[in-house]
Design a protein around this motif. Structure first.
Motif, PDB file in Angstrom:
ATOM      1  N   ALA A  58       0.832  -1.210   0.000  1.00  0.00           N
ATOM      2  CA  ALA A  58       0.000   0.000   0.000  1.00  0.00           C
ATOM      3  C   ALA A  58       0.861   1.252   0.000  1.00  0.00           C
ATOM      4  O   ALA A  58       0.603   2.206  -0.749  1.00  0.00           O
ATOM      5  N   THR A  59       1.911   1.247   0.810  1.00  0.00           N
ATOM      6  CA  THR A  59       2.818   2.398   0.846  1.00  0.00           C
ATOM      7  C   THR A  59       3.511   2.580  -0.499  1.00  0.00           C
ATOM      8  O   THR A  59       3.649   3.704  -1.002  1.00  0.00           O
ATOM      9  N   SER A  60       3.944   1.477  -1.081  1.00  0.00           N
ATOM     10  CA  SER A  60       4.593   1.534  -2.392  1.00  0.00           C
ATOM     11  C   SER A  60       3.635   2.090  -3.449  1.00  0.00           C
ATOM     12  O   SER A  60       4.036   2.922  -4.280  1.00  0.00           O
ATOM     13  N   GLU A  61       2.394   1.650  -3.410  1.00  0.00           N
ATOM     14  CA  GLU A  61       1.404   2.156  -4.364  1.00  0.00           C
ATOM     15  C   GLU A  61       1.156   3.651  -4.152  1.00  0.00           C
ATOM     16  O   GLU A  61       0.982   4.397  -5.124  1.00  0.00           O
ATOM     17  N   ASP A  62       1.146   4.092  -2.892  1.00  0.00           N
ATOM     18  CA  ASP A  62       0.989   5.523  -2.618  1.00  0.00           C
ATOM     19  C   ASP A  62       2.129   6.319  -3.230  1.00  0.00           C
ATOM     20  O   ASP A  62       1.925   7.383  -3.835  1.00  0.00           O
ATOM     21  N   TYR A  63       3.358   5.802  -3.080  1.00  0.00           N
ATOM     22  CA  TYR A  63       4.507   6.504  -3.659  1.00  0.00           C
ATOM     23  C   TYR A  63       4.457   6.507  -5.183  1.00  0.00           C
ATOM     24  O   TYR A  63       4.826   7.498  -5.832  1.00  0.00           O
ATOM     25  N   LYS A  64       3.992   5.418  -5.774  1.00  0.00           N
ATOM     26  CA  LYS A  64       3.855   5.377  -7.238  1.00  0.00           C
ATOM     27  C   LYS A  64       2.818   6.391  -7.699  1.00  0.00           C
ATOM     28  O   LYS A  64       3.007   7.077  -8.711  1.00  0.00           O
ATOM     29  N   LEU A  65       1.726   6.498  -6.950  1.00  0.00           N
ATOM     30  CA  LEU A  65       0.702   7.486  -7.285  1.00  0.00           C
ATOM     31  C   LEU A  65       1.263   8.900  -7.191  1.00  0.00           C
ATOM     32  O   LEU A  65       1.050   9.724  -8.091  1.00  0.00           O
ATOM     33  N   LEU A  66       1.998   9.182  -6.124  1.00  0.00           N
ATOM     34  CA  LEU A  66       2.628  10.502  -5.990  1.00  0.00           C
ATOM     35  C   LEU A  66       3.611  10.770  -7.123  1.00  0.00           C
ATOM     36  O   LEU A  66       3.680  11.891  -7.649  1.00  0.00           O
ATOM     37  N   GLU A  67       4.360   9.755  -7.502  1.00  0.00           N
ATOM     38  CA  GLU A  67       5.311   9.916  -8.605  1.00  0.00           C
ATOM     39  C   GLU A  67       4.576  10.261  -9.903  1.00  0.00           C
ATOM     40  O   GLU A  67       4.982  11.171 -10.632  1.00  0.00           O
ATOM     41  N   ASN A  68       3.492   9.542 -10.184  1.00  0.00           N
ATOM     42  CA  ASN A  68       2.709   9.827 -11.396  1.00  0.00           C
ATOM     43  C   ASN A  68       2.108  11.223 -11.342  1.00  0.00           C
ATOM     44  O   ASN A  68       2.094  11.941 -12.357  1.00  0.00           O
ATOM     45  N   MET A  69       1.606  11.611 -10.177  1.00  0.00           N
ATOM     46  CA  MET A  69       1.037  12.957 -10.045  1.00  0.00           C
ATOM     47  C   MET A  69       2.118  14.018 -10.265  1.00  0.00           C
ATOM     48  O   MET A  69       1.864  15.034 -10.921  1.00  0.00           O
ATOM     49  N   ASN A  70       3.322  13.787  -9.739  1.00  0.00           N
ATOM     50  CA  ASN A  70       4.417  14.736  -9.942  1.00  0.00           C
ATOM     51  C   ASN A  70       4.798  14.833 -11.413  1.00  0.00           C
ATOM     52  O   ASN A  70       5.084  15.922 -11.922  1.00  0.00           O
ATOM     53  N   LYS A  71       4.821  13.684 -12.105  1.00  0.00           N
ATOM     54  CA  LYS A  71       5.153  13.702 -13.537  1.00  0.00           C
ATOM     55  C   LYS A  71       4.107  14.496 -14.316  1.00  0.00           C
ATOM     56  O   LYS A  71       4.454  15.305 -15.181  1.00  0.00           O
ATOM     57  N   LEU A  72       2.817  14.253 -14.016  1.00  0.00           N
ATOM     58  CA  LEU A  72       1.759  14.986 -14.715  1.00  0.00           C
ATOM     59  C   LEU A  72       1.831  16.476 -14.411  1.00  0.00           C
ATOM     60  O   LEU A  72       1.646  17.312 -15.301  1.00  0.00           O
ATOM     61  N   THR A  73       2.099  16.813 -13.166  1.00  0.00           N
ATOM     62  CA  THR A  73       2.222  18.222 -12.799  1.00  0.00           C
ATOM     63  C   THR A  73       3.388  18.864 -13.533  1.00  0.00           C
ATOM     64  O   THR A  73       3.287  19.998 -14.017  1.00  0.00           O
ATOM     65  N   SER A  74       4.485  18.143 -13.629  1.00  0.00           N
ATOM     66  CA  SER A  74       5.649  18.657 -14.346  1.00  0.00           C
ATOM     67  C   SER A  74       5.309  18.908 -15.816  1.00  0.00           C
ATOM     68  O   SER A  74       5.683  19.942 -16.388  1.00  0.00           O
ATOM     69  N   LEU A  75       4.586  17.971 -16.436  1.00  0.00           N
ATOM     70  CA  LEU A  75       4.180  18.164 -17.835  1.00  0.00           C
ATOM     71  C   LEU A  75       3.258  19.375 -17.986  1.00  0.00           C
ATOM     72  O   LEU A  75       3.392  20.148 -18.937  1.00  0.00           O
ATOM     73  N   LYS A  76       2.333  19.537 -17.053  1.00  0.00           N
ATOM     74  CA  LYS A  76       1.429  20.695 -17.112  1.00  0.00           C
ATOM     75  C   LYS A  76       2.217  21.992 -17.001  1.00  0.00           C
ATOM     76  O   LYS A  76       1.940  22.965 -17.705  1.00  0.00           O
ATOM     77  N   TYR A  77       3.202  22.016 -16.094  1.00  0.00           N
ATOM     78  CA  TYR A  77       4.015  23.220 -15.946  1.00  0.00           C
ATOM     79  C   TYR A  77       4.825  23.493 -17.206  1.00  0.00           C
ATOM     80  O   TYR A  77       5.024  24.649 -17.588  1.00  0.00           O
ATOM     81  N   LEU A  78       5.302  22.445 -17.868  1.00  0.00           N
ATOM     82  CA  LEU A  78       6.029  22.649 -19.128  1.00  0.00           C
ATOM     83  C   LEU A  78       5.103  23.232 -20.191  1.00  0.00           C
ATOM     84  O   LEU A  78       5.495  24.126 -20.948  1.00  0.00           O
ATOM     85  N   GLU A  79       3.857  22.722 -20.251  1.00  0.00           N
ATOM     86  CA  GLU A  79       2.883  23.272 -21.195  1.00  0.00           C
ATOM     87  C   GLU A  79       2.607  24.741 -20.883  1.00  0.00           C
ATOM     88  O   GLU A  79       2.553  25.576 -21.793  1.00  0.00           O
ATOM     89  N   MET A  80       2.448  25.037 -19.600  1.00  0.00           N
ATOM     90  CA  MET A  80       2.183  26.425 -19.211  1.00  0.00           C
ATOM     91  C   MET A  80       3.379  27.312 -19.539  1.00  0.00           C
ATOM     92  O   MET A  80       3.217  28.469 -19.941  1.00  0.00           O
ATOM     93  N   LYS A  81       4.588  26.774 -19.395  1.00  0.00           N
ATOM     94  CA  LYS A  81       5.793  27.535 -19.735  1.00  0.00           C
ATOM     95  C   LYS A  81       5.794  27.855 -21.226  1.00  0.00           C
ATOM     96  O   LYS A  81       6.090  28.989 -21.629  1.00  0.00           O
ATOM     97  N   ASP A  82       5.466  26.865 -22.060  1.00  0.00           N
ATOM     98  CA  ASP A  82       5.414  27.092 -23.506  1.00  0.00           C
ATOM     99  C   ASP A  82       4.373  28.146 -23.860  1.00  0.00           C
ATOM    100  O   ASP A  82       4.615  29.021 -24.701  1.00  0.00           O
TER     101      ASP A  82
END
Length: 142
Positions: A58-82
């Motif tokens: 469960a803890t590992s899955e939580d960290y994977k979810l956070l990692e995916n959310m961070n990746k998506l947030t990073s992509l959104k910020y890159l789009e906003m930067k463009d």
């Protein structure tokens, strides 16, 4: 001592019968067999391992979810930067075009001022011509 024990048993037999629900009987605690303890320990360790595996999963899955959310947030910020870069570029282009139009806008302002001055001169000329006309009519009547 045997006689004393028999006397205690005899007195117990002589006592009136008590309510059986209120009297508890004690049982002798028996040690489980060695094989039972080993099996219970294995079962406990197996269940504990299953529990800990579930918690870690469960803890590992939580960290994977956070990692995916961070990746998506990073992509959104890159789009906003463009988008921000494009807006900045377009704003610079508009400012350059406005700077190119500024001399013409200044000429339009000068022409507007001249038209306003010409309009005032026309009103004064109209007023003067009305006065002259009134004087001419006055002189003509005499």
């Amino acid at each position: 001592m045997a006689a004393a024990a028999e006397g205690v048993l005899a007195t117990r037999r002589e006592e009136p019968a008590r309510d059986d629900a209120a009297v508890e009987t004690a049982e002798e605690a028996k040690e489980p067999a060695e094989a039972d303890i080993t099996e219970l320990c294995r079962d406990m360790f197996s269940k504990m391992a299953t529990y800990l595996t579930g918690e870690l999963t469960a803890t590992s899955e939580d960290y994977k979810l956070l990692e995916n959310m961070n990746k998506l947030t990073s992509l959104k910020y890159l789009e906003m930067k463009d988008i921000a870069i494009n807006i900045s570029r377009n704003l610079k282009d508009l400012n350059q075009k406005y700077a190119g139009l500024q001399p013409y806008l200044d000429q339009i302002n000068v022409i507007e001022e001249q038209v306003a001055a010409l309009e005032q001169a026309a009103y004064k000329l109209d007023a003067y011509s009305k006065k002259l006309e009134a004087k001419y009519k006055k002189l003509e009547k005499r």
